[in-house]
Design a protein around this motif. Structure first.
Motif, PDB file in Angstrom:
ATOM      1  N   PHE A  21       0.827  -1.203   0.000  1.00 55.36           N
ATOM      2  CA  PHE A  21       0.000   0.000   0.000  1.00 55.36           C
ATOM      3  C   PHE A  21       0.862   1.255   0.000  1.00 55.36           C
ATOM      4  O   PHE A  21       2.052   1.208   0.278  1.00 55.36           O
ATOM      5  CB  PHE A  21      -0.931   0.013   1.218  1.00 55.36           C
ATOM      6  CG  PHE A  21      -0.203   0.121   2.540  1.00 55.36           C
ATOM      7  CD1 PHE A  21      -0.135   1.322   3.213  1.00 55.36           C
ATOM      8  CD2 PHE A  21       0.395  -0.988   3.113  1.00 55.36           C
ATOM      9  CE1 PHE A  21       0.532   1.424   4.441  1.00 55.36           C
ATOM     10  CE2 PHE A  21       1.059  -0.907   4.334  1.00 55.36           C
ATOM     11  CZ  PHE A  21       1.128   0.313   4.991  1.00 55.36           C
ATOM     12  N   ILE A  22       0.229   2.382  -0.331  1.00 51.05           N
ATOM     13  CA  ILE A  22       0.879   3.688  -0.240  1.00 51.05           C
ATOM     14  C   ILE A  22       0.697   4.122   1.214  1.00 51.05           C
ATOM     15  O   ILE A  22      -0.432   4.231   1.681  1.00 51.05           O
ATOM     16  CB  ILE A  22       0.227   4.708  -1.198  1.00 51.05           C
ATOM     17  CG1 ILE A  22       0.165   4.168  -2.630  1.00 51.05           C
ATOM     18  CG2 ILE A  22       0.939   6.050  -1.118  1.00 51.05           C
ATOM     19  CD1 ILE A  22       1.489   3.880  -3.267  1.00 51.05           C
ATOM     20  N   PRO A  23       1.779   4.385   1.962  1.00 49.53           N
ATOM     21  CA  PRO A  23       1.654   4.609   3.405  1.00 49.53           C
ATOM     22  C   PRO A  23       1.208   6.017   3.817  1.00 49.53           C
ATOM     23  O   PRO A  23       1.610   6.524   4.860  1.00 49.53           O
ATOM     24  CB  PRO A  23       3.066   4.315   3.913  1.00 49.53           C
ATOM     25  CG  PRO A  23       3.937   4.723   2.782  1.00 49.53           C
ATOM     26  CD  PRO A  23       3.178   4.339   1.538  1.00 49.53           C
ATOM     27  N   PHE A  24       0.372   6.650   3.001  1.00 53.06           N
ATOM     28  CA  PHE A  24      -0.140   7.979   3.329  1.00 53.06           C
ATOM     29  C   PHE A  24      -1.648   7.989   3.126  1.00 53.06           C
ATOM     30  O   PHE A  24      -2.148   7.457   2.136  1.00 53.06           O
ATOM     31  CB  PHE A  24       0.498   9.046   2.432  1.00 53.06           C
ATOM     32  CG  PHE A  24       1.983   9.152   2.623  1.00 53.06           C
ATOM     33  CD1 PHE A  24       2.523   9.899   3.658  1.00 53.06           C
ATOM     34  CD2 PHE A  24       2.843   8.468   1.783  1.00 53.06           C
ATOM     35  CE1 PHE A  24       3.894   9.962   3.848  1.00 53.06           C
ATOM     36  CE2 PHE A  24       4.219   8.530   1.962  1.00 53.06           C
ATOM     37  CZ  PHE A  24       4.739   9.286   3.006  1.00 53.06           C
ATOM     38  N   LYS A  27      -6.457  12.413   2.781  1.00 51.54           N
ATOM     39  CA  LYS A  27      -6.966  13.746   3.127  1.00 51.54           C
ATOM     40  C   LYS A  27      -5.860  14.786   3.257  1.00 51.54           C
ATOM     41  O   LYS A  27      -5.899  15.828   2.628  1.00 51.54           O
ATOM     42  CB  LYS A  27      -7.794  13.660   4.421  1.00 51.54           C
ATOM     43  CG  LYS A  27      -8.399  14.960   4.866  1.00 51.54           C
ATOM     44  CD  LYS A  27      -9.512  15.393   3.957  1.00 51.54           C
ATOM     45  CE  LYS A  27     -10.122  16.673   4.505  1.00 51.54           C
ATOM     46  NZ  LYS A  27     -10.716  17.488   3.481  1.00 51.54           N
ATOM     47  N   ARG A  28      -4.854  14.525   4.080  1.00 49.67           N
ATOM     48  CA  ARG A  28      -3.770  15.482   4.299  1.00 49.67           C
ATOM     49  C   ARG A  28      -2.400  14.901   3.996  1.00 49.67           C
ATOM     50  O   ARG A  28      -1.390  15.555   4.181  1.00 49.67           O
ATOM     51  CB  ARG A  28      -3.789  15.953   5.762  1.00 49.67           C
ATOM     52  CG  ARG A  28      -4.966  16.839   6.058  1.00 49.67           C
ATOM     53  CD  ARG A  28      -5.009  17.313   7.485  1.00 49.67           C
ATOM     54  NE  ARG A  28      -3.778  17.956   7.913  1.00 49.67           N
ATOM     55  CZ  ARG A  28      -3.546  18.327   9.164  1.00 49.67           C
ATOM     56  NH1 ARG A  28      -4.466  18.113  10.092  1.00 49.67           N
ATOM     57  NH2 ARG A  28      -2.427  18.901   9.499  1.00 49.67           N
ATOM     58  N   GLY A  29      -2.363  13.669   3.563  1.00 46.73           N
ATOM     59  CA  GLY A  29      -1.085  13.039   3.260  1.00 46.73           C
ATOM     60  C   GLY A  29      -0.320  12.594   4.489  1.00 46.73           C
ATOM     61  O   GLY A  29       0.900  12.425   4.440  1.00 46.73           O
ATOM     62  N   CYS A  30      -1.010  12.404   5.599  1.00 57.01           N
ATOM     63  CA  CYS A  30      -0.347  11.953   6.824  1.00 57.01           C
ATOM     64  C   CYS A  30       0.130  10.519   6.658  1.00 57.01           C
ATOM     65  O   CYS A  30      -0.575   9.674   6.117  1.00 57.01           O
ATOM     66  CB  CYS A  30      -1.301  12.023   8.005  1.00 57.01           C
ATOM     67  SG  CYS A  30      -1.689  13.692   8.502  1.00 57.01           S
ATOM     68  N   GLN A  31       1.319  10.257   7.156  1.00 59.10           N
ATOM     69  CA  GLN A  31       1.870   8.912   7.061  1.00 59.10           C
ATOM     70  C   GLN A  31       1.197   8.002   8.079  1.00 59.10           C
ATOM     71  O   GLN A  31       1.056   8.350   9.245  1.00 59.10           O
ATOM     72  CB  GLN A  31       3.367   8.925   7.292  1.00 59.10           C
ATOM     73  CG  GLN A  31       3.998   7.578   7.046  1.00 59.10           C
ATOM     74  CD  GLN A  31       5.508   7.648   7.014  1.00 59.10           C
ATOM     75  OE1 GLN A  31       6.100   8.674   7.275  1.00 59.10           O
ATOM     76  NE2 GLN A  31       6.129   6.542   6.682  1.00 59.10           N
ATOM     77  N   VAL A  32       0.784   6.833   7.617  1.00 58.19           N
ATOM     78  CA  VAL A  32       0.167   5.867   8.521  1.00 58.19           C
ATOM     79  C   VAL A  32       1.261   5.115   9.276  1.00 58.19           C
ATOM     80  O   VAL A  32       2.397   5.016   8.819  1.00 58.19           O
ATOM     81  CB  VAL A  32      -0.765   4.888   7.780  1.00 58.19           C
ATOM     82  CG1 VAL A  32      -1.929   5.608   7.152  1.00 58.19           C
ATOM     83  CG2 VAL A  32      -0.015   4.088   6.762  1.00 58.19           C
TER      84      VAL A  32
END
Length: 90
Positions: A21-24, A27-32
């Protein structure tokens, strides 16, 4: 959900034992972040406190109303090697 059509299965991946997955979040591009606590919640993000399961699906009543499941890029596994992206053979 933002995922390739061939990844539209219960685990949202080319292989059951692997989640790519893309780790962001969207909504705001926060990193998971990986949740080390166990249980159903596998990933969280700090901006809106969204919670995701092991396949990157957003839990109901979690995070911001505009948030979606984590994005899954096109990927394949060939001879045990994970390949991410799109390749064109000539």
């Amino acid at each position: 959900s933002d995922q390739p059509k061939d990844m539209m299965n219960e685990y949202r991946s080319a292989e059951k034992s692997l989640f790519v997955f893309i780790p962001f979040e969207n909504k705001r591009g926060c990193q998971v972040r990986l949740n080390d606590g166990g249980g159903e919640i596998k990933f969280t993000e700090p901006c809106y406190a969204a919670k995701y399961d092991a396949a990157g699906r957003l839990f109901n009543n979690s995070g911001h109303v505009d948030q979606r499941n984590l994005s899954v890029p096109k990927h394949i596994i060939e001879k045990g090697i994970l390949k991410i992206g799109v390749w064109v053979r000539k």
